[in-house]
Each structure stands twice: as structure tokens, then as C-alpha cells.
Scaffold this motif. Structure first.
Motif: not given
Length: 559
Positions: A206-207, A210-211, A267, A459, A462-463, A555-556
Motif C-alpha cells: 500500500d505504501q 501511494h508514493y 491501488g 502521494v 490511491q485506492h 499515507l494520504g
């Protein structure tokens, strides 16, 4: 065929793992361990919750209930009889977690770093908390002495080097080091603690998304080919590394253990911010407080000058720590705007507001909200209908792209005793748009524009609504693609694999297409009534709340 029920289950959570990436790379042979598990089991996309966000989704995973029953819609919750908010914790979940059901059936559990389970609760087995744990000083294990046992073996609760451009190398080294230590702790716990149900969650996927999405996405507004080439395959590299960890962990368990690999959501890229509170103001549904100081603050906001942007500029110049120590707090609080939308709203003249940057829209209702002005009944329903219709018409003024994919009344997607605390409308945006909570001078603005200092630090991914699901076990079909699986289904199916009855208040369905037909005939699904035991409330200290805030903001999840 062995029709004996698999009594033990291990669940490996890869937070945010994305079907378009993981399944593609597995089929290409880039993830050999996961590919082997897929060919030897059943797999498919896994629909997440609305919103597809870790707090709601993981709680739905471990309770088998929708947010209308467990009550977690965001990392934040509205404080009753106010417009304030607080951070959710494990005691705010109103449904029964799977570990309690397993314990009630005289079986042991091992729970490792699921988000939103801090503070830890007493279990027959052990628990190590995950995201929303304030820090290393927190008491994050049950039993308490397990913390020292793990730390003596090198375990770290979270990675500690924050991501920003130009420190990618340091961030990645710290992330991989932290995850490797978790793998070692997982193997130690599997070897030394007997668990009938073991769950471990890795957050790095996930990280990374995001990045690092902009590094591999040449269409992303924040993509800089000259700078990003070095890290364009970094998300793939993490997935490959995690594949190795999966193989390493599963080498230590028996063939008779049922394996689930899953993610809470997927993501993808985010290209622009959208500000619904600004939009409500243009519709005459939201008013801002008026005073000389606020006029100055709003003028600064309109010019794009906020504390967030100032912080970003000072950080780039290496002056942020100096400014924080030497600029009087009264100046920062009274004049320089944070852009915090809710704190600036004139509630006596506001009918609608968005809360929590995930499409959670509330009406300001008489009798429910302190200064509510929308009457329950006809006015409430007319306003909801109007907003849903207008949301679906909303277009990006730059290119005409629809901003919103769908908008739901709360009762259309949630059910249960916690429906009363649900947002009145949930808005599902076109996922290249991310809702931005702070005050803005426009409906839409680019995210990660390489020319914009403030945006560039944020970020780039996103999801998405669908995560991944893989299951392998003695009585699970091989190489079987599963359709219509949802995250709410998993708790029921885990209990079925363990030979345990399923609580009647769980919302999930048995994924019968993944089980051997003869096995299901010989082992009918059993159900039982389970009473829900509410936990005593817990509140974060101010210091711990600030630590959680910083973690989620990085993490936004928060603006």
C-alpha cells in the motif's frame, strides 16, 4: 479426496495489493510463489467496502459485517453532538471480531499487525497491533510481555523514515528492513505459538503504491522521466520481494493448513484533487464564518498560501525545524491558514459538508446536529436527491471528464445499528480524482504537479475498489477463478474452513464455487447466534493522537 476439514488457517494480508498488478505479474512468472498458490487453489478479485479504505475494509474483513454494523467508516469518527472528530480505535468497533469467535470455540489465535486493532485486547493466543498504533513506546502486544520478546529479536512496529522525493533510497531501505523483521517475527511466532488461526498483514504494498505510482506511470502529472527512471520498477520489486516472503512463511507450515492471501482494496494512480466543500459553497449550501481575521485567512487561501504550502517550501529549503521552533504559535494559529474546512464553516448557514476526504457527505440535520438547519423528512430527502443528481453531472472544468462514478444514499449500501452514524450520502469518485478536504479556490486542481512545491510532496496513488483473493487448501478447487467475491465474505469462509459455525449476523456469503462439491455435501455450513459484547471505550491521549495523525497524513488518509 480427503474430506476431513482443514482445522488451521493462515491469512497473509498484502495491504492494497492490486489485481491488475499481482495477477498479471504472477501469470508472467514474476511472482513464482504466489503463482504456484494460484494454480493449486482458487483466486479472483475481491470487492472492498464503500469507501475502499483500510479502516472500513479491514474491520469488515475481521468481523464479516458491513460498516453499518461495525460502525467504522474512516480512520476518523464524528464526535456526537458536535462537529468535531476523533480517531477510531479497536474499541469503536461494534461487531464481534473473528478472533473472539475462534476463541469462543476453544481454538487459539495469532493476530499480527492488522490495522485499527490498537489498543490490543485479551485473546487466547497473542495479538500485535498495526496501523494506528501511536509508536514504539505504546503497549502494542497481548500478552504484554510479548513486546519485549519480539523487540529482543529485532522487531520494529513501523518503518520510521518518511517518504519524500530525493530520499527514496533511505525510505526504501527502511521499509524493506522493517518488513524483513516482520517476516522473521512471523516465522518465530508460527514456530513457538500454536495458533489455529494466524493472520499477518504487510503494509508495504500500500505504501509503495501511494508514493511510487508516478515513477512507473508516464502519464502521471507528477512523472519526471529524468528523475524517476531509477525507481520505475520499484512497485514490481516490492511485489517480488513480498512473493519471496510469502514462500518463506509458508515453508514453515504443514500442507494441511488452509492458506488465504488477500488485500483490503486495490491501488491506482490519482491525478487530481477535487474539493466538494468548495463545490457546496458555489451551490449556496455551505457558508464560511466572517471576521476580519478570517477574511485575511481566506484571502491567503485564495492566493494559494496556506500553512501546508509554507511547510512544504520550508521543508525543501531545510528551514522547517527552525521555523517551527522560532515562529510564535499564536501567529501560526491566528493568521496563517491551515485550510481546515470544518473549523471555518458557519454551521448556522450550512446544509451540506464533506468529511474525511473519502466521499463521506453529511447533511446538517435539525435534531441530530448541534446547529442543524435541514429538516428531517421531506427536506432531507429532497436535498439528498438533488445532491446525488448534481454529483452525477459534475465534470472536470478542464476536460469535461466525469468526476463522480456513483453516489449512494446510506441505506443503499449500509445496514445495521450503526447506520445512524453513516454519512448521508457516499460519493464514489472517478478514481483518478482524490477528494481534498482543505479549503481551496477551485473545484479541481492537479495533484503532484512537478512545478508545484506543495503538491509534489504528496502521494501519487490511491485506492481502488477491488483487491485480491487467493485460497489454497485440501478441499479447495485448484486453478479456479472465483467471481463476485467480497471482503465481507472472508470471515465466514475462514470459519467454514476451520469447521466452526458462522454467526448469523455476519453479512458474507460462502464462496461455494471454490470448494469441492463433495466436501460441501458432507460438511454443511453451520450457523449460530452470537451475542455482541461492546468493548469499554478508549480515547487516545493528545500526544498519541498527534502521532497517529502524522502517520495517517503521510499515507494520504488525512490532508
Amino acid at each position: 479426496m480427503d474430506t476431513k476439514k482443514n482445522k488451521k488457517v493462515i491469512v497473509i494480508g498484502l495491504d492494497g495489493a492490486t489485481p491488475e498488478l499481482l495477477f498479471k505479474w504472477a501469470k508472467e512468472g514474476k511472482l513464482p510463489n504466489i503463482s504456484k498458490i494460484m494454480s493449486g487453489g482458487s483466486w479472483g478479485n475481491l470487492k472492498s467496502t464503500y469507501p475502499p479504505q483500510s479502516s472500513a475494509a479491514w474491520t469488515t474483513f475481521f468481523t464479516g459485517t458491513n460498516p453499518g454494523k461495525h460502525g467504522i467508516y474512516h480512520f476518523l469518527r464524528r464526535v456526537p453532538d458536535s462537529y468535531d472528530y476523533a480517531f477510531n480505535n479497536s474499541k469503536d468497533n461494534s461487531a464481534t471480531p473473528i478472533w473472539k469467535i475462534v476463541n469462543n470455540n476453544n481454538k487459539k489465535v495469532g493476530i499480527m499487525q492488522i490495522p485499527l486493532i490498537y489498543p490490543p485486547v485479551e485473546v487466547d493466543g497473542f495479538m500485535v497491533t498495526g496501523l494506528t498504533t501511536p509508536g514504539e513506546a505504546s503497549e502494542y502486544t497481548y500478552p504484554k510481555e510479548l513486546k519485549k520478546t519480539l523487540k529482543d529479536r529485532g522487531f520494529r512496529l513501523h518503518n520510521s523514515v518518511p517518504y519524500k522525493e530525493n530520499n527514496e533510497k533511505e525510505y526504501l531501505e527502511d521499509l524493506y528492513d522493517t518488513e524483513k523483521r516482520k517476516v522473521a517475527a512471523t516465522k518465530f511466532l508460527l514456530k513457538n505459538y500454536d495458533s489455529d488461526l494466524f493472520i499477518v498483514v504487510f503494509s508495504g504494498s500500500d505504501q509503495m503504491q501511494h508514493y511510487f505510482w508516478k515513477y512507473m506511470d508516464d502519464k502521471h502529472p507528477g512523472h519526471d522521466p529524468a528523475r524517476h527512471m531509477q525507481y520505475k520498477d520499484e512497485i514490481l520489486h516490492y511485489y517480488q520481494t513480498a512473493d519471496g516472503w510469502v514462500g518463506d512463511i509458508l515453508n514453515d507450515i504443514g500442507e494441511d493448513v488452509t492458506v488465504f492471501i488477500m488485500s483490503d482494496h486495490g491501488g491506482g494512480p490519482v491525478y487530481k484533487d477535487v474539493n466538494f466543500n468548495y463545490w457546496f459553497q458555489t451551490l449556496g449550501l455551505q457558508e464560511i464564518k466572517k471576521s476580519r481575521r478570517r477574511k485575511i485567512r481566506h484571502l491567503l487561501i485564495k492566493k494559494g498560501f496556506t500553512m501546508v504550502r509554507l511547510d512544504a517550501i520550508l521543508k525543501e529549503l531545510g528551514l522547517l525545524d527552525f521555523a517551527r521552533k522560532n515562529v510564535p504559535e499564536i501567529i501560526k494559529k491566528k493568521l496563517l491558514p491551515r485550510g481546515d474546512a470544518l473549523s471555518e464553516i458557519d454551521w448556522s448557514k450550512t446544509k451540506a459538508f464533506s468529511f474525511g476526504n473519502l466521499g463521506l457527505v453529511y447533511l446538517n440535520v435539525k435534531g441530530r446536529d448541534p446547529q442543524g438547519i435541514v429538516s428531517p423528512g421531506e427536506e432531507y430527502e429532497k436535498l439528498r436527491t438533488f445532491l446525488i443528481e448534481e454529483f452525477l453531472k459534475l465534470k472536470d472544468p478542464e476536460n469535461g471528464t466525469p468526476i463522480v462514478e456513483n453516489a449512494f444514499r446510506k441505506e443503499e449500501i449500509y445496514s445495521g445499528p450503526e447506520l445512524k452514524n453513516a454519512p448521508d450520502i457516499f460519493v464514489a469518485t472517478n478514481m483518478i480524482y482524490r477528494e481534498y478536504m482543505r479549503f481551496s479556490n477551485s473545484l479541481v486542481q492537479p495533484l503532484n504537479d512537478v512545478k508545484n512545491v506543495e503538491q509534489r510532496l504528496r502521494v501519487s496513488g490511491q485506492h481502488r475498489q477491488h483487491g485480491i483473493f487467493i485460497a489454497r487448501g485440501t478441499n479447495i478447487k485448484k486453478n479456479q477463478f472465483i467471481e463476485n467475491a467480497e471482503i465481507v465474505d472472508l470471515a465466514s469462509n475462514i470459519l467454514y474452513c476451520m469447521g466452526l459455525p458462522i454467526p448469523t449476523d455476519m453479512d458474507g456469503k460462502i464462496l461455494s464455487q471454490m470448494f469441492d462439491e463433495n466436501y460441501m455435501k458432507e460438511n454443511p455450513v453451520l450457523y449460530e447466534e452470537v451475542s455482541v459484547e461492546k468493548e469499554a471505550k478508549y480515547e487516545f491521549s493528545a500526544d498519541d493522537e498527534e502521532k497517529v495523525r502524522k502517520s495517517l497524513k503521510s499515507l494520504g488518509y488525512l490532508d
